[in-house]
Scaffold this active site. Structure first.
Site, mmCIF file in Angstrom:
data_model
loop_
_atom_site.group_PDB
_atom_site.id
_atom_site.type_symbol
_atom_site.label_atom_id
_atom_site.label_comp_id
_atom_site.label_asym_id
_atom_site.label_seq_id
_atom_site.Cartn_x
_atom_site.Cartn_y
_atom_site.Cartn_z
ATOM 1 N N GLY B 97 8.557 1.817 4.587
ATOM 2 C CA GLY B 97 7.465 0.964 5.057
ATOM 3 C C GLY B 97 6.955 1.406 6.416
ATOM 4 O O GLY B 97 5.749 1.447 6.672
ATOM 5 N N THR B 119 8.150 3.783 -12.844
ATOM 6 C CA THR B 119 6.956 4.473 -12.360
ATOM 7 C C THR B 119 6.548 3.847 -11.035
ATOM 8 O O THR B 119 6.426 2.625 -10.933
ATOM 9 C CB THR B 119 5.812 4.369 -13.388
ATOM 10 O OG1 THR B 119 6.179 5.130 -14.544
ATOM 11 C CG2 THR B 119 4.507 4.924 -12.815
ATOM 12 N N GLU B 121 3.859 3.427 -7.920
ATOM 13 C CA GLU B 121 2.421 3.511 -7.649
ATOM 14 C C GLU B 121 2.293 3.710 -6.141
ATOM 15 O O GLU B 121 2.324 2.767 -5.373
ATOM 16 C CB GLU B 121 1.741 2.218 -8.088
ATOM 17 C CG GLU B 121 2.010 1.856 -9.549
ATOM 18 C CD GLU B 121 2.163 0.372 -9.789
ATOM 19 O OE1 GLU B 121 2.505 -0.005 -10.926
ATOM 20 O OE2 GLU B 121 1.960 -0.428 -8.865
#
Lengths: 180, 182
Positions: B97, B119, B121
């Site tokens: 982050g 998966t 993104e």
């Protein structure tokens, strides 16, 4: 604890959760899929002012879809009215939508117990992306709460259609708090 | 309720959850510290919810790969995880982050019964170099309330995904004609 799909279905049937319209096929193992309504709003001023009402312009989504552009913020809404007086709802995008680079909410996935209405979506794409009305765009999860419940009765109760930020409603209260 | 490290270990031992590969040293107080896989897909074109996504797959070199803010990247967790008993939430960790990296655009949720490499993104605030197999985030496990309904049993789209999963939203929009492609 997060509700399972069968429990969401049972809760929608006995009123612990209200989803209108409710379609069993939109139930996932741990969430309910919600659809994109046909109207978007975009802010028209170059700079959004947190302390002022901001004018908006409607962007209807026709059957051929609309291309969302990176750098623009689109306020959309769910077709479904979703809420619960018992569980805490959380709204997120679906994987299928995330894999297209589209954020469906910004910073506020958690709803209030007692809120009922259409949810405002905060749509921001990573790449230009064409979206269509009624596509299943998000999912709402429900969490079990602990403690006495004080139901939501705020300014977005009963929302229909996309709702621009009404922070300016609260700003004087916030500033008063600051001063005291 | 969220499982603690001890409970994650116990649940793994009893077969209530699966993490593969599993390294006990990657358990943190209430999560498993997952790693970035080696493949990545670059999406830099115009996308259409009613069309198949076109994006090329690369291997992230051991010397790293720079991710750029204007692009969407689809990545993969190194680990395959599954639980038919607990729901899973996958997020980045504070290091990721603080580098300005989002690991998902949509939901952090893994449904009960999901058995996959996740998966990712990926989107970044500033150009940032990432490396294969680096520790990338935290996976937490949640108790569920109500009868279970496995992702596999309902035949959901991504139940048995192998590799990086592209959006299959176009399958739901089969009646629509994709907009003009560039």
């Amino acid at each position: 604890m997060i509700l399972t799909g069968p429990e969401i279905t049972a809760a929608a049937a006995d009123g612990r959760i209200r989803i209108t319209p409710f379609t069993p096929a939109q139930v996932n193992p741990n969430s309910y899929n919600v659809r994109l309504g046909p109207l978007l709003l975009v802010y028209t001023s170059d700079i959004i002012d947190a302390c002022q009402p901001n004018p908006t312009r409607p962007v209807p989504i026709g059957e051929a879809g609309v291309v969302l552009q990176p750098g623009e913020l689109y306020l959309g809404h769910t077709i479904e009215e979703v809420g619960s007086d018992v569980y805490v709802p959380l709204l997120f995008g679906r994987s299928s939508v995330g894999r297209l680079g589209l954020f469906v909410e910004i910073t506020a996935p958690i709803g209030d117990i007692g809120f009922h209405g259409q949810w405002t979506l905060m749509l921001t794409p990573t790449r230009p992306l064409r979206v269509y009305p009624e596509m299943k765009i998000g999912q709402v999860m429900f969490f079990v709460s602990a403690g006495a419940r004080d139901l939501y009765h705020g300014k977005y109760q009963g929302s229909a259609g996309p709702q621009p930020s009404r922070y300016w409603h609260d700003v004087h209260r916030d500033l008063r708090r600051e001063a005291s | 309720m969220i499982l603690t490290a001890a409970k994650i270990q116990a649940a793994r031992d009893s077969g209530d959850l699966m993490i593969d590969p599993f390294e006990p040293g990657r358990l943190s107080p209430n999560a498993y510290d997952w790693r970035l896989g080696e493949q990545i897909r670059l999406c830099d074109g115009i996308l259409d919810a009613a069309a198949v996504t076109r994006c090329e797959e690369h291997l992230i070199p051991v010397t790293g790969m720079v991710l750029w803010p204007e692009n969407l990247y689809l990545g993969l967790t190194l680990e395959r995880t599954c639980s038919v008993r607990y729901a899973q939430l996958l997020n980045g960790n504070r290091h990721i982050g603080a580098l300005g990296i989002w690991v998902h655009v949509s939901a952090p949720l893994g449904h009960v019964g999901h058995a996959i490499q996740w998966t990712l993104e990926i989107r970044v605030v500033r150009p940032v170099r990432v490396y294969p197999r680096m520790t990338f985030g935290k996976l937490v496990f949640l108790y569920v309330h109500g009868d279970h309904d496995s992702y596999q049993q309902i035949g959901a789209k991504y139940a048995a995904t192998a590799g990086i999963g592209l959006s299959r939203l176009h399958e739901e929009l089969a009646g629509r004609r994709p907009g003009d492609q560039p």
